[in-house]
Design a protein around this motif. Structure first.
Motif, PDB file in Angstrom:
ATOM      1  N   ALA A 274      33.356   0.746  36.297  1.00  0.00           N
ATOM      2  CA  ALA A 274      33.746  -0.175  35.232  1.00  0.00           C
ATOM      3  C   ALA A 274      32.844  -0.055  34.015  1.00  0.00           C
ATOM      4  CB  ALA A 274      33.752  -1.623  35.734  1.00  0.00           C
ATOM      5  N   HIS A 275      31.598   0.358  34.221  1.00  0.00           N
ATOM      6  CA  HIS A 275      30.670   0.475  33.092  1.00  0.00           C
ATOM      7  C   HIS A 275      30.946   1.774  32.332  1.00  0.00           C
ATOM      8  CE1 HIS A 275      28.073  -2.976  33.762  1.00  0.00           C
ATOM      9  NE2 HIS A 275      28.130  -2.722  35.060  1.00  0.00           N
ATOM     10  N   ALA A 276      30.985   1.661  31.005  1.00  0.00           N
ATOM     11  CA  ALA A 276      31.250   2.826  30.159  1.00  0.00           C
ATOM     12  C   ALA A 276      30.012   3.683  29.958  1.00  0.00           C
ATOM     13  CB  ALA A 276      31.798   2.380  28.799  1.00  0.00           C
ATOM     14  N   LYS A 277      28.823   3.113  30.176  1.00  0.00           N
ATOM     15  CA  LYS A 277      27.573   3.850  30.004  1.00  0.00           C
ATOM     16  C   LYS A 277      26.698   3.648  31.229  1.00  0.00           C
ATOM     17  CE  LYS A 277      27.609   3.605  24.944  1.00  0.00           C
ATOM     18  NZ  LYS A 277      26.847   3.205  23.726  1.00  0.00           N
ATOM     19  N   ALA A 278      25.445   4.021  31.114  1.00  0.00           N
ATOM     20  CA  ALA A 278      24.528   3.961  32.244  1.00  0.00           C
ATOM     21  C   ALA A 278      24.327   2.523  32.711  1.00  0.00           C
ATOM     22  CB  ALA A 278      23.182   4.584  31.862  1.00  0.00           C
ATOM     23  N   VAL A 279      24.091   2.376  34.014  1.00  0.00           N
ATOM     24  CA  VAL A 279      23.818   1.071  34.619  1.00  0.00           C
ATOM     25  C   VAL A 279      22.307   0.846  34.597  1.00  0.00           C
ATOM     26  CG1 VAL A 279      24.058  -0.343  36.684  1.00  0.00           C
ATOM     27  CG2 VAL A 279      25.860   1.284  36.066  1.00  0.00           C
ATOM     28  N   SER A 280      21.892  -0.310  34.092  1.00  0.00           N
ATOM     29  CA  SER A 280      20.464  -0.598  33.940  1.00  0.00           C
ATOM     30  C   SER A 280      19.885  -1.402  35.102  1.00  0.00           C
ATOM     31  CB  SER A 280      20.218  -1.355  32.636  1.00  0.00           C
ATOM     32  OG  SER A 280      20.959  -2.561  32.612  1.00  0.00           O
ATOM     33  N   ALA A 281      20.692  -2.231  35.778  1.00  0.00           N
ATOM     34  CA  ALA A 281      20.167  -3.057  36.870  1.00  0.00           C
ATOM     35  C   ALA A 281      21.318  -3.528  37.748  1.00  0.00           C
ATOM     36  CB  ALA A 281      19.394  -4.261  36.332  1.00  0.00           C
ATOM     37  N   VAL A 282      21.043  -3.687  39.041  1.00  0.00           N
ATOM     38  CA  VAL A 282      21.973  -4.304  39.989  1.00  0.00           C
ATOM     39  C   VAL A 282      21.185  -5.311  40.813  1.00  0.00           C
ATOM     40  CG1 VAL A 282      23.584  -2.374  40.116  1.00  0.00           C
ATOM     41  CG2 VAL A 282      21.648  -2.436  41.674  1.00  0.00           C
ATOM     42  N   ARG A 283      21.786  -6.465  41.091  1.00  0.00           N
ATOM     43  CA  ARG A 283      21.131  -7.526  41.860  1.00  0.00           C
ATOM     44  C   ARG A 283      22.134  -8.103  42.852  1.00  0.00           C
ATOM     45  NH1 ARG A 283      17.637  -5.261  39.684  1.00  0.00           N
ATOM     46  NH2 ARG A 283      16.100  -6.044  38.177  1.00  0.00           N
ATOM     47  N   PHE A 284      21.719  -8.154  44.137  1.00  0.00           N
ATOM     48  CA  PHE A 284      22.522  -8.811  45.152  1.00  0.00           C
ATOM     49  C   PHE A 284      22.393 -10.329  45.017  1.00  0.00           C
ATOM     50  CE2 PHE A 284      22.507  -4.753  47.510  1.00  0.00           C
ATOM     51  CZ  PHE A 284      23.850  -4.713  47.882  1.00  0.00           C
ATOM     52  N   PHE A 285      23.440 -11.028  45.421  1.00  0.00           N
ATOM     53  CA  PHE A 285      23.399 -12.480  45.441  1.00  0.00           C
ATOM     54  C   PHE A 285      22.288 -12.928  46.400  1.00  0.00           C
ATOM     55  CE2 PHE A 285      24.806 -16.773  46.374  1.00  0.00           C
ATOM     56  CZ  PHE A 285      25.263 -17.213  45.125  1.00  0.00           C
ATOM     57  N   PRO A 286      21.471 -13.908  46.005  1.00  0.00           N
ATOM     58  CA  PRO A 286      20.319 -14.289  46.840  1.00  0.00           C
ATOM     59  C   PRO A 286      20.723 -14.652  48.269  1.00  0.00           C
ATOM     60  CG  PRO A 286      20.179 -15.330  44.692  1.00  0.00           C
ATOM     61  CD  PRO A 286      21.521 -14.690  44.765  1.00  0.00           C
TER      62      PRO A 286
END
Length: 591
Positions: A274-286
């Protein structure tokens, strides 16, 4: 020798009378002796000998003082391999000019605003860019073009009232610095207001400002906040949203993280695009990890469903530039986003509403909530101006500043039961702080150390792993001494030049990292031996996160804009069996 004697004569007066005539004949055949012969400048070989380099300490030719002090004239020979001009950039040689930072910033902002600037060439009086506009404004820069007080008052009179801060909806709702203008032409005149605060914007030390202050108009370049639900259904059959933790799985998502033994993932389960450019961060739900939050360089923030249909649930748009970092609070109902547009925004995870906005006028590199439940209304952010700023989300005020780093702050890691935190910076140092006290309690900087753009805390809370730009992962203790463990170093991957994440499995058994070649790497924590390395992405793999509840689910992302999740073969078989068990009871019973 006799010729020289004949040329100069003899002192013997009793010699032969024919001697004078003989001497005269010899003199006519002899060349005179000159102590300083005339040097011909037409000979190219002699000209080459006369050239004196600045580094020479001896001169092998007798030259006059005027030749020695004569300036070098004419263009440089491009075919001369021994040229004194050295190439210092890719396109040639660049010479430093005498210009202050304030002058450079003023001309740069003038060119970005009006399209012209003064010619930076030596002895140049003209302008570059829009010549017509430069002639119309008489070459004045953005600092010189200030609005008079009367004009500024007339401009502010066209703006809507800020409203009451206690009113959220209605005619008298609070608008603050986002109040619109009553006339369309007034919006174009707002650019003139920037010149009044140009001196403050170019000051070397600018005091942090909150969005509600009037100075925030200078820094508020953020886009309008929007959100869109992209899932198939907003509510389930019981009226619950995606915030509800699913319990129809074979994994207990409400357990304590780290209770199960973890394994190295091997099989690709799903890929999100879905992202058109690079992904900077991913975080799981706590704690539960049933949702995944991602941010990208396309200025978008997206929320994904980890289970069931694995679909894109919601998109958050509100930054005008790339998003650098995102982080959940303890319960996951809110999250913060930090962007290169110098804005930090607080979002509601369920509704997508932007609750608050914060800024200091500098770029935030990292943002972290205080994990302590009693101080969960405060968060820290590392800025590009070498400061660590502590905000209160209830009032929007700056509570504390930690200003000891010599470069932009890259990471903030809480440790020692959240009483302290560790920061790393581009100044190649590590500093430990007591929360709320702006004086570091430990400063670690060695000549062999490199910048550490990523830091992870071990699940037992005793160690921190730091991704070093010398292609190593170094370890420091997270206790009182913050001592470096020289023998505990993890090698075998390439990370130089990239800010690549590093992390631990929930049980602390494995250490994982990305790679500039697109690989995902796993090491054994005790032995420091590389356990597994596989190709995850075609471009650098910079973002990794491991599921807090499952034994072997890893999410990777990178410069290709893809988010991939992997798990072990045994885990995928158990998931398939669980799906089969769910499907079998739905069949109609036999007659």
């Amino acid at each position: 020798m006799s010729a020289l004697v004949a040329g100069y004569g003899s002192s013997d007066e009793s010699g032969d009378e024919a001697a004078p005539a003989l001497r005269q004949a010899h003199v006519s055949l002899i060349q005179p002796v000159v102590a300083a012969p005339e040097v011909s400048t037409e000979n190219p070989m002699e000209l080459q000998m006369m050239i004196a380099k600045p580094t020479d300490t001896q001169i092998m030719v007798n030259t006059s003082y005027s030749d020695l002090s004569r300036p070098e004239q004419g263009p440089t020979n491009p075919f001369n391999q021994n040229s004194s001009i050295k190439r210092n950039v890719l396109t040639g040689a660049v010479e430093a000019q005498t210009i202050t930072d304030a002058m450079f910033n003023a001309q740069q902002r003038t060119y970005n605003t009006y399209g012209y600037a003064r010619d930076p060439s030596l002895n140049a009086q003209g302008f570059v860019g829009n010549q017509a506009l430069a002639q119309q404004f008489e070459g004045s820069d953005i600092v010189e073009r200030k609005v008079s007080k009367a004009g500024l008052a007339a401009l502010k009179a066209k703006r809507e009232k800020k409203g009451d801060a206690s009113v959220l909806e209605g005619d008298n709702r609070y608008l603050g610095p986002w109040a619109a203008y009553n006339h369309a032409e007034a919006a174009d005149e707002d650019e003139m207001d920037d010149g009044e605060y140009a001196d403050e914007a170019m000051a070397p030390e600018s005091h942090p400002v909150i969005v509600q202050d009037r100075d925030a108009d200078v820094y508020n370049t953020s886009a309008e906040e929007k959100t869109e639900f992209l899932g198939s259904e907003m509510y389930d059959y019981q009226g619950r949203t995606y915030m509800h933790v699913p319990q129809d799985l074979d994994v207990n998502l409400l357990g304590e993280p780290g209770e199960q033994e973890c394994f190295v993932p091997k099989k690709l389960v799903h890929t999100w695009e879905a992202h058109a450019k690079a992904v900077s961060a991913v975080r799981f739900f706590p704690r539960s990890g049933h949702l995944l939050l991602s941010s990208g360089m396309d200025s978008q923030i997206k929320l994904w469903d980890v289970y069931h249909d694995r679909e894109l649930l919601r998109s958050y748009s509100g930054h005008s530039k790339a998003v650098r970092d995102v982080t959940f609070n303890n319960d996951g109902r809110q999250f913060l986003s930090a962007s290169y547009d110098k804005m930090i925004k607080l979002w509601d995870t369920e509704t997508g509403q932007c609750i608050s906005r914060f800024t200091t006028g500098k770029i935030p590199y990292v943002v972290k909530f205080n994990p302590d439940p009693a101080l969960h209304h405060e968060f820290l952010t590392g800025m590009s101006d070498k400061k660590i700023v502590q905000f209160d989300i209830r009032s929007g005020d700056v509570i504390q500043e930690y200003d000891h780093h010599l470069g932009p702050v890259n990471t903030i890691t809480f440790c020692d039961e959240n009483r302290r935190f560790i920061t790393t910076s581009d100044d190649k140092s590590l500093r430990a702080w007591d929360y709320g006290i702006p004086v570091p309690i430990k400063y670690v900087a060695e000549p062999y150390m490199h910048s550490m753009p990523a830091v992870a805390l071990h699940p037992n809370g005793k160690y921190v792993a730091c991704q070093s730009l010398d292609n190593n992962v170094c370890v420091f203790s997270a206790t009182d001494r913050f001592k470096a463990h020289r023998r505990k170093t993890f090698k075998g991957h390439s990370c130089a030049g990239y800010a690549i994440d590093v992390g631990f499995s929930p049980d602390g058994k494995f250490l994982f990292s990305g790679d500039s070649g697109g690989y995902a790497v796993f090491w054994d924590w005790k032995t420091c031996k590389m356990w597994k390395k596989w190709k995850a992405h075609d471009k650098p793999c910079t973002v990794l996160a491991m599921h807090p509840q499952e034994t072997s689910k890893l999410v990777t992302a990178g410069y290709d804009g893809l988010i991939k999740t992997k798990t072990s073969i045994l885990m995928s078989i158990s998931m398939a069996l669980s799906m089969t068990l769910v499907i079998i009871p739905s069949r109609s019973p036999p007659s």
